[in-house]
Design a protein around this motif. Structure first.
Motif, PDB file in Angstrom:
ATOM      1  N   GLU A 206      23.986  35.003  60.168  1.00  0.00           N
ATOM      2  CA  GLU A 206      22.608  35.171  60.612  1.00  0.00           C
ATOM      3  C   GLU A 206      22.186  36.632  60.496  1.00  0.00           C
ATOM      4  O   GLU A 206      22.962  37.540  60.826  1.00  0.00           O
ATOM      5  CB  GLU A 206      22.449  34.673  62.054  1.00  0.00           C
ATOM      6  N   TYR A 207      20.949  36.828  60.031  1.00  0.00           N
ATOM      7  CA  TYR A 207      20.436  38.175  59.803  1.00  0.00           C
ATOM      8  C   TYR A 207      19.395  38.529  60.860  1.00  0.00           C
ATOM      9  O   TYR A 207      18.648  37.663  61.337  1.00  0.00           O
ATOM     10  CB  TYR A 207      19.847  38.281  58.394  1.00  0.00           C
ATOM     11  N   LEU A 208      19.343  39.810  61.218  1.00  0.00           N
ATOM     12  CA  LEU A 208      18.403  40.277  62.227  1.00  0.00           C
ATOM     13  C   LEU A 208      17.000  40.381  61.647  1.00  0.00           C
ATOM     14  O   LEU A 208      16.814  40.371  60.427  1.00  0.00           O
ATOM     15  CB  LEU A 208      18.859  41.635  62.771  1.00  0.00           C
ATOM     16  N   ASN A 209      16.024  40.493  62.531  1.00  0.00           N
ATOM     17  CA  ASN A 209      14.630  40.635  62.101  1.00  0.00           C
ATOM     18  C   ASN A 209      14.485  41.838  61.158  1.00  0.00           C
ATOM     19  O   ASN A 209      15.037  42.911  61.427  1.00  0.00           O
ATOM     20  CB  ASN A 209      13.717  40.829  63.308  1.00  0.00           C
ATOM     21  N   GLY A 210      13.768  41.650  60.075  1.00  0.00           N
ATOM     22  CA  GLY A 210      13.578  42.724  59.107  1.00  0.00           C
ATOM     23  C   GLY A 210      14.483  42.621  57.902  1.00  0.00           C
ATOM     24  O   GLY A 210      14.206  43.217  56.854  1.00  0.00           O
ATOM     25  N   THR A 212      16.118  40.863  54.621  1.00  0.00           N
ATOM     26  CA  THR A 212      15.466  40.037  53.597  1.00  0.00           C
ATOM     27  C   THR A 212      16.294  38.806  53.242  1.00  0.00           C
ATOM     28  O   THR A 212      15.833  37.956  52.485  1.00  0.00           O
ATOM     29  CB  THR A 212      15.228  40.858  52.320  1.00  0.00           C
ATOM     30  N   LYS A 213      17.499  38.680  53.781  1.00  0.00           N
ATOM     31  CA  LYS A 213      18.362  37.553  53.422  1.00  0.00           C
ATOM     32  C   LYS A 213      18.147  36.384  54.378  1.00  0.00           C
ATOM     33  O   LYS A 213      17.685  36.559  55.513  1.00  0.00           O
ATOM     34  CB  LYS A 213      19.820  37.999  53.437  1.00  0.00           C
ATOM     35  N   SER A 214      18.515  35.196  53.914  1.00  0.00           N
ATOM     36  CA  SER A 214      18.314  33.979  54.701  1.00  0.00           C
ATOM     37  C   SER A 214      19.576  33.605  55.472  1.00  0.00           C
ATOM     38  O   SER A 214      20.701  33.791  54.985  1.00  0.00           O
ATOM     39  CB  SER A 214      17.940  32.812  53.780  1.00  0.00           C
ATOM     40  N   ASN A 215      19.374  33.041  56.659  1.00  0.00           N
ATOM     41  CA  ASN A 215      20.491  32.547  57.467  1.00  0.00           C
ATOM     42  C   ASN A 215      21.061  31.274  56.853  1.00  0.00           C
ATOM     43  O   ASN A 215      20.356  30.503  56.207  1.00  0.00           O
ATOM     44  CB  ASN A 215      20.011  32.233  58.891  1.00  0.00           C
ATOM     45  N   TYR A 216      22.352  31.067  57.080  1.00  0.00           N
ATOM     46  CA  TYR A 216      22.953  29.794  56.651  1.00  0.00           C
ATOM     47  C   TYR A 216      24.183  29.521  57.512  1.00  0.00           C
ATOM     48  O   TYR A 216      24.680  30.406  58.230  1.00  0.00           O
ATOM     49  CB  TYR A 216      23.320  29.815  55.168  1.00  0.00           C
TER      50      TYR A 216
END
Length: 326
Positions: A206-210, A212-216
């Protein structure tokens, strides 16, 4: 390539945490349910020092500058000064489940089943040591600190992200995309996000706000059983490679897997450990992986192999992500 080896004089009861020193490649801290904290030289395969000053199981330990810290079921935070004598820094109202150290502020962070997150001045003596106390909604299960970020995983599947320079409120509140309780949360070396593992054989990236990558999320640590049903194991531990930023997971299936988060691929699968993998950590250079094989009681009380710690040498290319194909 040299083979992995088993550390001599391992703990006599469940291994709760392994931590390599942030700069010294050989120093390895180990906490365990036998109420001890141990310091090993992982390269020389030698137990250097230990202390037995906790009154109950030790659930976490972490290096400070010239000391180590530990906490557990006796609700006390202990500092192990110069690895020779201990002193009590403070205490919680409930069992201490997680510790992290922020070197920039000499700050120790402790999370507890009393639903509080506390910050301590690691150099202070007595009651003046506590510098912050934050109430959270649920028991704290796992924490991860990197530079000025702290990720806190709660019992109710929430993940809180804090800026440790400003400890009044979380900068992000997430609900884990995994549907079952969190076992481990680990911030990425890039600080762009985190990896979360659950009791139900899944891992989320999971990536933080800001970012550009997508969660999976993906399934792992499962074995085929009868009638096309998978036997699903908890994923107890996650550790990032400090150079290549790939990561390993350890499960109650007794296996360790190495993953490439950018290409969403498994790179390696290391099997054959005696029992559940309870903890993992890479050393600072990334040329050694410490693996704790220690039964985690997901099948209740039963005969199980003795607790063991394995040091796995890692070659330069072993943890490197594969180049993307055009």
């Amino acid at each position: 390539m040299s083979k992995q080896f088993e550390l001599l004089q391992p703990p006599s009861d469940g291994i709760s945490k392994l931590r390599f020193h942030p700069t010294d490649d050989t120093k390895l801290l180990v906490s365990s349910w036998d109420q001890q904290v141990r310091l090993y030289d992982a390269q020389q395969n030698q137990l250097v020092a230990s202390h037995h000053d906790h009154r109950a199981a030790v659930l976490d330990t972490v290096f400070g500058s010239n000391r180590a810290f530990s906490g557990g079921l006796d609700r006390r935070v202990l500092a192990w000064e110069n690895y020779s004598h201990t002193r009590e820094i403070g205490c919680h109202d409930g069992e201490i489940s997680a510790l992290e150290y922020v070197s920039s502020g000499n700050m120790l962070l402790s999370g507890s089943w009393d639903c509080t997150l506390r910050a301590w001045d690691s150099r202070a003596q007595g009651g003046a040591a506590q510098i912050a106390k934050l109430d959270v909604e649920e028991r704290i299960y796992s924490m991860s600190a990197r530079e000025t970020l702290l990720a806190v995983a709660l019992a109710g599947r929430k993940i809180l992200i804090y800026d440790t320079r400003k400890f009044d409120a979380p900068i992000e509140v997430r609900e884990s995309s995994l549907k079952f309780p969190t076992r481990c949360v680990k911030l990425m070396p890039s600080s762009l996000g985190f990896v979360c593992s659950s009791v139900e054989g899944r891992v989320s990236v999971e990536y933080l706000n800001g970012a550009t990558k997508s969660n999976y999320a993906f399934k792992c640590h499962r074995q085929p059983a009868e009638d096309n049903v998978d036997l699903v194991y908890p994923v107890n531990a996650v550790a990032f490679h400090p150079v290549h930023h790939t990561f390993v997971t350890g499960g109650s299936d007794g296996a360790v897997s190495l993953w490439d988060p950018d290409n969403k691929k498994r790179l390696k699968h290391y099997q054959g450990y005696p029992t559940s993998i309870s903890a993992l950590d890479f050393n600072a250079s990334g040329n050694m992986l410490a693996v704790a094989s220690s039964y985690t009681y997901e099948e209740g009380e039963k005969d199980h192999p003795p607790d063991s710690i394995w040091i796995k040498p890692m070659t330069e290319n072993e943890a490197r992500p594969k180049a993307k194909k055009n």
